[in-house]
Design an enzyme around this catalytic site. Structure first.
Site, short mmCIF file in Angstrom:
data_model
loop_
_atom_site.label_atom_id
_atom_site.label_comp_id
_atom_site.label_asym_id
_atom_site.label_seq_id
_atom_site.Cartn_x
_atom_site.Cartn_y
_atom_site.Cartn_z
N ASP A 108 0.85 -1.20 0.00
CA ASP A 108 0.00 0.00 0.00
C ASP A 108 0.88 1.24 0.00
O ASP A 108 2.02 1.21 0.49
CB ASP A 108 -0.90 0.02 1.23
N VAL A 109 0.35 2.33 -0.49
CA VAL A 109 1.15 3.55 -0.61
C VAL A 109 1.73 3.97 0.73
O VAL A 109 2.84 4.52 0.81
CB VAL A 109 0.32 4.69 -1.25
#
Length: 295
Positions: A135-136
């Site tokens: 995930d970012v």
């Protein structure tokens, strides 16, 4: 008799002349004015002759710039081999581009660092070089392939569940047991494309993917704890969804923490770090002391 010219919608014209672009990328090129028609930006929905002499110089220049990567990006390299490299991904960085306009991802770092990739990947626009995703906001171990062949090799290893990934997570709550396991399927929230749900949800969009997470508590505080979460499945947001479903949402996880607005601490990102990746004869850990002592 002279045949009448064939007219195409603008996005169809772009894809016909730039077949490497997806429909979405063609639409992005139009929405950002990268193609000119008679001195004005060609717009989505416009109709033009199939052989119209449109000005595509801005799009061509943009694609050439993307292929050179971004030399301003710098990541810590944890391990490197001829076929792949492993980096310590910081928070706020995407592994691969989601838009035609992005140039600040791990992919662009790799293109700038390894110029030989540009020739082998010139047929692709905004390629993905990371065979697994973080995930970012998630930091830590991330594999970056240096070829399409190595990318597919690692993808196969992940799909066959041959790779074990370990994460560190800071969570809210006080668990009763030092170890527990979540073996609950996960699917998409039909009302929010960014959100995932466990299979017990009243409304969930198929497919429901099997997901298993093993959790070990490492350190407890009054209202939060640090744990290790181990997975062999790689469902989107798996650890965040499983821990939230168990009553222990991650610190900083506005998407899955129902009490986020009331929390005393609101980190910028969900507090999750990929700390180890393991495959046959390969095991690599990321330095995690800073994360462990964050709270």
């Amino acid at each position: 008799m002279e045949q009448a010219p064939k007219f195409l919608r603008a996005e169809k014209w772009v894809q016909a002349h730039f077949p490497s672009l997806t429909r979405r990328q063609a639409q992005e090129a139009l929405s950002h004015g990268l193609i000119q028609h008679e001195g004005a930006p060609l717009k989505k929905g416009d109709r033009v002759a199939e052989d119209a002499p449109l000005d595509t110089r801005q799009l061509e220049a943009h694609l050439a710039t993307l292929l050179t990567g971004n030399p301003d990006l710098a990541f810590d390299v944890l391990h490197e081999e001829e076929a792949f490299v492993v980096i310590d991904k910081p928070a706020g960085i995407h592994g691969h581009p989601l838009s035609l306009l992005e140039n600040g991802t791990v992919t662009h770092w790799a293109l700038a660092r390894y110029p030989e990739l540009r020739q082998s990947l010139k047929h692709l626009v905004q390629p993905c070089l990371t065979p697994h995703r973080l995930d970012v906001g998630t930091t830590g171990v991330l594999i970056v392939s240096k070829s399409e062949e190595n990318f597919q090799l690692w993808r196969q290893r992940f799909s066959r569940h041959e790779v074990t990934k370990s994460y560190l997570a800071w969570c809210w709550g006080t668990p009763k047991n030092p170890e527990f396991e979540m073996h609950v399927g996960i699917g998409h929230d039909p009302s929010n494309a960014s959100r995932m749900l466990t299979e017990s949800a009243t409304k969930i969009r198929s497919p429901i993917l099997p997901a298993q997470t093993q959790v070990s508590v490492l350190k407890t505080q009054v209202d939060k704890f640090l744990c290790r979460a181990i997975t062999q499945t790689g469902v989107t947001h798996q650890i965040r969804v499983h821990l939230a479903a168990a009553g222990f949402p991650l610190l900083g996880d506005e998407l899955y923490d129902e009490l986020f607005a009331e929390r005393s601490l609101k980190p910028s990102w969900p507090q999750l770090r990929a700390s180890e990746i393991k495959h046959t004869n390969f095991c690599l850990q990321s330095p995690s002391e800073r994360f462990i002592t964050s709270f």
